[in-house]
Write an enzyme that holds these catalytic residues in place. Sequence first.
Site, PDB file in Angstrom:
ATOM      1  N   GLU A  25       0.810  -1.221   0.000  1.00 40.50           N
ATOM      2  CA  GLU A  25       0.000   0.000   0.000  1.00 40.50           C
ATOM      3  C   GLU A  25       0.843   1.270   0.000  1.00 40.50           C
ATOM      4  OE1 GLU A  25      -2.575  -3.279   0.860  1.00 40.50           O
ATOM      5  OE2 GLU A  25      -0.692  -2.672   1.805  1.00 40.50           O
ATOM      6  N   HIS A  35     -10.129  -6.113   8.206  1.00 43.32           N
ATOM      7  CA  HIS A  35     -11.071  -6.146   7.097  1.00 43.32           C
ATOM      8  C   HIS A  35     -12.381  -5.436   7.437  1.00 43.32           C
ATOM      9  CE1 HIS A  35      -8.297  -9.444   6.233  1.00 43.32           C
ATOM     10  NE2 HIS A  35      -8.701  -9.429   4.978  1.00 43.32           N
TER      11      HIS A  35
END
Length: 336
Positions: free
Chosen positions: A60, A129
């Site tokens: 990321e 998540h």
Amino acid sequence: MVQLTMARAINEGLRRAMADDPKVLVMGEDIGKLGGVFRVTDRLQEEFGAQRVIDTPLAESGIVGTAVGLALRGFRPVVEIQFDGFVYPAFDQIVCQVAKLHYRTRGNVRMPLTIRIPWAGGVGAAEHHSESPEAYFVHTSGLRVVAVSNPQDAYVMLRQAIASDDPVVYFEPKRLYHAKGEVELDVDPADAPPMGLARVAREGTDVTVLTYGAQVVTALDAASAAEEEGISLEVVDLRSLSPVDYRTVAASVRKTGRVVVTHEAAREAGVGAELVASVTERCFHYLESPPARVTGHDIPYPPAKLEKHHVPDLDRILDAVDRVLDRPNSLTGVEL
């Protein structure tokens, strides 16, 4: 007007933005051939090619850092963070580069970068998540932060974010991806309500409920349930978390005199705390009772089987409504 799911509305927003401007490109993990883990970018690579719909490594910080370089060179990158909890490795890039380059260069450098984050819980996942990291970015000067709650806003606000010269963190609630609604695809984003404006999702007279994202749906359900008891809730969908449209918020609170804030993120130093403080400063002489917050608990996100106890639901919102109205609490049966 067409009926679309939120996922499809976002897909259409990306497609139209890319068709209108060859400088718009999309980057992220598994977004090309796979179409994203939620299929939000489905078939975009087939239409626009692998040079504009780019499958990236699982890194990321590298994804956002590359997007910063592309934005410096005149592109309008749209970055997808695959899950909310995966944004933390990119936090340094977002806070130290994305948010500051325009200011640091005295306006000479623009940063037209959109960071899409599938966000929050309710889908049976677990920590990493199902995170709600919005407060980190709201606290960071130089970022616009928005959260959508319906397909029409998802479509229009994404196109507005991509067209903006400011960096935008765009939160899209995962549990609403399959929720359907009417979408006007041919609307000019420049003619639509600006993404910085709040929306009164339901008019009411007794209590203002301030919220955003998937909690808007929960708040509307709570308003319908409250109506059966003769209580009128006004639901305000903030849409933008930074900046907040305090003109709309204050107008609602001054009308009702009572306010409940609900969000899924943790209570401590959350967006709700700032909303309560700002509402109190602006509307103190109009308030009939102290504002109430209904939030996630101050814990790491729980296992999937326990998330129903963590995510604020209709009953918890109605309990807060009882408190600000000084009514007997439905859970305890006593005055609070």
